[in-house]
Design an enzyme around this catalytic site. Structure first.
Site, PDB file in Angstrom:
ATOM      1  N   ASP A 188       0.989  -1.243   0.031  1.00  0.00           N
ATOM      2  CA  ASP A 188      -0.134  -0.083  -0.071  1.00  0.00           C
ATOM      3  C   ASP A 188       0.795   1.408   0.011  1.00  0.00           C
ATOM      4  O   ASP A 188       1.432   1.598   1.007  1.00  0.00           O
ATOM      5  CB  ASP A 188      -0.755   0.021   1.228  1.00  0.00           C
ATOM      6  N   HIS A 193       0.154   7.931   3.723  1.00  0.00           N
ATOM      7  CA  HIS A 193       0.827   7.489   4.910  1.00  0.00           C
ATOM      8  C   HIS A 193       2.320   7.680   5.004  1.00  0.00           C
ATOM      9  O   HIS A 193       2.841   7.151   5.912  1.00  0.00           O
ATOM     10  CB  HIS A 193       0.658   5.778   5.011  1.00  0.00           C
TER      11      HIS A 193
END
Length: 285
Positions: A188, A193
């Site tokens: 991911d 993030h």
């Protein structure tokens, strides 16, 4: 409207082939905080290939490709800005214990599109099977801000009454400052993030931890404390992502044991137990 519900629902399933090795499993386990303490026998079953047990939530990253949340954004009928996308919830049903090394055929499609007024919710279902039959089925609920209001079906409520009474167990798990940077190596690569500029554009003060990282950390806590460390006892696991976690924070995981199920609530300690995971249930043997 960037989301064409009829087209998304009518689209042919996306099929593919995935494969994984023990190294992929080890990396995933490290990404969700396994290995602390490093020489603890209970941790070595997650971090040493000679005794490797696969936590069922590994299914959400098996194959190393983008998760359902971002994978759904390239399907027919969906054209939205990634900065407005949030992972709303996740469910996983395990049909058999996951092997440490394997290959599977996957089938993914959008099975529901809900109009929440100020947002749209897509439900992406992925099924995986190998030569011996079904392995797992997972569903990702994808919340897209600003894409509702076309008069479509609102869909069912996913909120449930919270558990009552004193929890059977309460654990605290520290999230490392670099936890998101390590977890993203399992597939991911959403810049939310890791990239402070992208996180700011999405409305956050700094990069946030992957919801599926919190999801994996929580399942590990349940398995290790209430399921005797036996990953094969897990049958299904569902949650609603109620809030974000920032790397460096501490998770407070409260667990209530029931008949064949554990209910869980997770909060961020440093922000007054701000909700992180809600409506969370682990069904087990």
């Amino acid at each position: 409207m960037p989301i064409d519900a009829a087209r998304a629902l009518a689209a042919a399933p996306r099929t593919g082939e995935i494969a994984w090795t023990p190294q992929d499993v080890l990396l995933y386990h490290l990404g969700i905080g396994a290995g602390r303490p490093a020489t603890d026998p209970r941790e070595l079953r997650y971090t040493l290939e000679s005794r490797l047990h696969v936590l069922p939530s590994f299914a959400t990253v098996a194959g190393g490709g983008p998760p359902g949340v971002t994978g759904a954004l390239s399907l027919p009928g969906v054209d939205v800005d990634l900065a407005r996308v949030l992972h709303g919830g996740q469910s996983l049903t395990v049909h058999r214990p996951l092997p440490a090394e394997g290959a599977a055929a996957t089938t993914a499609r959008i099975v529901a599109v809900h109009d929440k007024g100020k947002a749209a919710v897509l439900v992406m279902r992925t099924e995986a099977a190998d030569a011996d039959g079904p392995l797992w089925t997972d569903e990702a609920r994808i919340h897209v801000r600003g894409e509702g209001g076309w008069g479509g079906d609102r869909g069912p409520s996913v909120r449930h009454a919270p558990p009552t009474g004193t929890p059977d167990r309460i654990l605290e798990r520290a999230v490392r400052e670099d936890q998101a940077l390590l977890y993203r190596l399992s597939g991911d690569r959403n810049p939310l993030h890791a990239d402070p500029g992208f996180a700011a554009r999405a409305g956050f003060e700094r990069p946030v931890l992957h919801g599926l990282c919190t999801y994996g950390m929580t399942l590990k806590a349940v398995v290790d404390t209430l399921l005797d460390g036996d990953v094969t006892r897990v049958r299904s696991y569902a949650t609603r992502f109620a809030g974000v976690v920032y790397p460096g924070e501490t998770l407070r995981i409260r667990m209530w044991r029931g008949d064949g199920a554990v209910r869980v609530v997770v909060g961020a300690v440093e922000r007054g137990d701000a909700p992180v995971l809600a409506d969370t249930t682990v069904e087990h043997d």
